[in-house]
Design a protein around this motif. Structure first.
Motif, short mmCIF file in Angstrom:
data_model
loop_
_atom_site.label_atom_id
_atom_site.label_comp_id
_atom_site.label_asym_id
_atom_site.label_seq_id
_atom_site.Cartn_x
_atom_site.Cartn_y
_atom_site.Cartn_z
N PRO A 26 0.82 -1.20 0.00
CA PRO A 26 0.00 0.00 0.00
C PRO A 26 0.87 1.26 0.00
CG PRO A 26 -0.01 -1.01 2.15
CD PRO A 26 0.73 -1.94 1.25
N HIS A 27 0.34 2.31 -0.60
CA HIS A 27 1.04 3.59 -0.64
C HIS A 27 0.91 4.26 0.73
CE1 HIS A 27 1.96 7.74 -1.77
NE2 HIS A 27 2.63 7.19 -2.78
N PRO A 28 1.94 4.98 1.19
CA PRO A 28 1.87 5.57 2.53
C PRO A 28 0.96 6.79 2.64
CG PRO A 28 3.94 6.12 1.50
CD PRO A 28 3.25 5.16 0.58
N ALA A 29 0.44 7.30 1.52
CA ALA A 29 -0.42 8.49 1.57
C ALA A 29 -1.70 8.19 2.33
CB ALA A 29 -0.73 8.96 0.16
N LYS A 30 -2.17 9.18 3.03
CA LYS A 30 -3.40 9.02 3.79
C LYS A 30 -4.62 9.50 3.02
CE LYS A 30 -1.36 9.23 8.39
NZ LYS A 30 -0.08 8.84 8.17
N SER A 31 -4.37 10.29 1.93
CA SER A 31 -5.46 10.75 1.09
C SER A 31 -4.98 10.81 -0.35
CB SER A 31 -5.95 12.13 1.56
OG SER A 31 -4.99 13.11 1.23
N ALA A 35 -1.33 17.58 -2.47
CA ALA A 35 -0.84 18.66 -1.61
C ALA A 35 -0.50 18.15 -0.21
CB ALA A 35 -1.88 19.77 -1.52
N ASP A 36 -1.07 17.03 0.18
CA ASP A 36 -0.77 16.47 1.50
C ASP A 36 0.66 15.95 1.57
OD1 ASP A 36 -3.32 17.07 2.30
OD2 ASP A 36 -4.08 15.03 2.04
N LEU A 37 1.26 15.62 0.42
CA LEU A 37 2.61 15.07 0.41
C LEU A 37 3.69 16.15 0.40
CD1 LEU A 37 2.06 12.23 -2.19
CD2 LEU A 37 2.11 12.04 0.29
N VAL A 38 3.32 17.40 0.08
CA VAL A 38 4.27 18.50 0.00
C VAL A 38 4.55 19.02 1.40
CG1 VAL A 38 4.65 20.83 -0.91
CG2 VAL A 38 3.44 19.13 -2.28
N GLU A 39 5.85 19.30 1.66
CA GLU A 39 6.21 19.84 2.97
C GLU A 39 5.63 21.23 3.13
OE1 GLU A 39 10.36 19.70 3.77
OE2 GLU A 39 10.57 17.69 2.95
N LYS A 40 5.38 21.60 4.36
CA LYS A 40 4.83 22.92 4.63
C LYS A 40 5.88 23.97 4.31
CE LYS A 40 1.15 21.03 6.08
NZ LYS A 40 0.36 20.49 5.02
N GLY A 41 5.44 25.15 3.94
CA GLY A 41 6.34 26.23 3.54
C GLY A 41 5.99 26.63 2.12
N ASP A 42 6.94 27.18 1.42
CA ASP A 42 6.73 27.60 0.04
C ASP A 42 6.50 26.36 -0.82
OD1 ASP A 42 6.71 28.74 -2.43
OD2 ASP A 42 8.52 29.92 -2.14
N PRO A 43 5.40 26.28 -1.56
CA PRO A 43 5.15 25.07 -2.33
C PRO A 43 6.16 24.84 -3.45
CG PRO A 43 3.48 26.73 -2.78
CD PRO A 43 4.32 27.24 -1.66
N LEU A 44 6.78 25.88 -3.96
CA LEU A 44 7.76 25.70 -5.02
C LEU A 44 9.14 25.35 -4.47
CD1 LEU A 44 6.79 28.65 -7.39
CD2 LEU A 44 6.20 26.24 -7.61
N LEU A 45 9.50 25.94 -3.37
CA LEU A 45 10.85 25.75 -2.81
C LEU A 45 10.88 24.75 -1.67
CD1 LEU A 45 12.01 29.47 -2.74
CD2 LEU A 45 12.42 27.78 -4.50
N GLY A 46 9.75 24.44 -1.08
CA GLY A 46 9.73 23.54 0.06
C GLY A 46 10.32 24.22 1.28
N SER A 47 10.78 23.45 2.22
CA SER A 47 11.37 24.03 3.43
C SER A 47 12.87 23.77 3.48
CB SER A 47 10.69 23.47 4.67
OG SER A 47 10.87 22.07 4.71
N ASN A 48 13.49 23.56 2.32
CA ASN A 48 14.92 23.32 2.25
C ASN A 48 15.67 24.62 2.57
OD1 ASN A 48 17.51 22.61 1.64
ND2 ASN A 48 17.09 21.94 -0.44
N PRO A 49 16.51 24.66 3.60
CA PRO A 49 17.20 25.90 3.96
C PRO A 49 18.11 26.43 2.84
CG PRO A 49 17.52 24.23 5.65
CD PRO A 49 16.80 23.58 4.52
N ALA A 50 18.66 25.55 2.03
CA ALA A 50 19.52 26.02 0.94
C ALA A 50 18.73 26.81 -0.09
CB ALA A 50 20.22 24.84 0.28
#
Length: 88
Positions: A26-31, A35-50
């Motif tokens: 089974p896939h680990p997604a809950k829905s 958008a549920d799989l994207v990390e919170k923060g900027d949707p284009l850049l993610g939350s990567n500090p670099a």
């Protein structure tokens, strides 16, 4: 003693070898919402500090205190001597 008791039943000559089995996990997604799989923060850049450097607002100008702590720049002759030392 029987020869079949000493060997593994899978390796026994009177049985055909079993094929490999593959299962679907089974896939680990809950829905189903991607958008549920994207990390919170900027949707284009993610939350990567670099990648947060793209949010910079102009050049960084150091304070006078930081500028006073810097060494004086080396002359061309000093730089050539240093380059010769390093290239030996």
């Amino acid at each position: 003693m029987s020869n079949t008791s000493k060997t593994n039943p899978v390796q026994s000559t009177d049985r055909p070898q079993m094929d490999q089995q593959f299962n679907i996990l089974p896939h680990p997604a809950k829905s189903n919402n991607p958008a549920d799989l994207v990390e919170k923060g900027d949707p284009l850049l993610g939350s990567n500090p670099a990648m947060m450097a793209h949010h910079a607002r102009g050049p960084h100008i150091p304070s006078q205190e930081v500028l006073n702590k810097l060494d004086a720049p080396l002359s061309r002759e000093e730089l050539r001597k240093r380059a010769e030392e390093l290239n030996k």
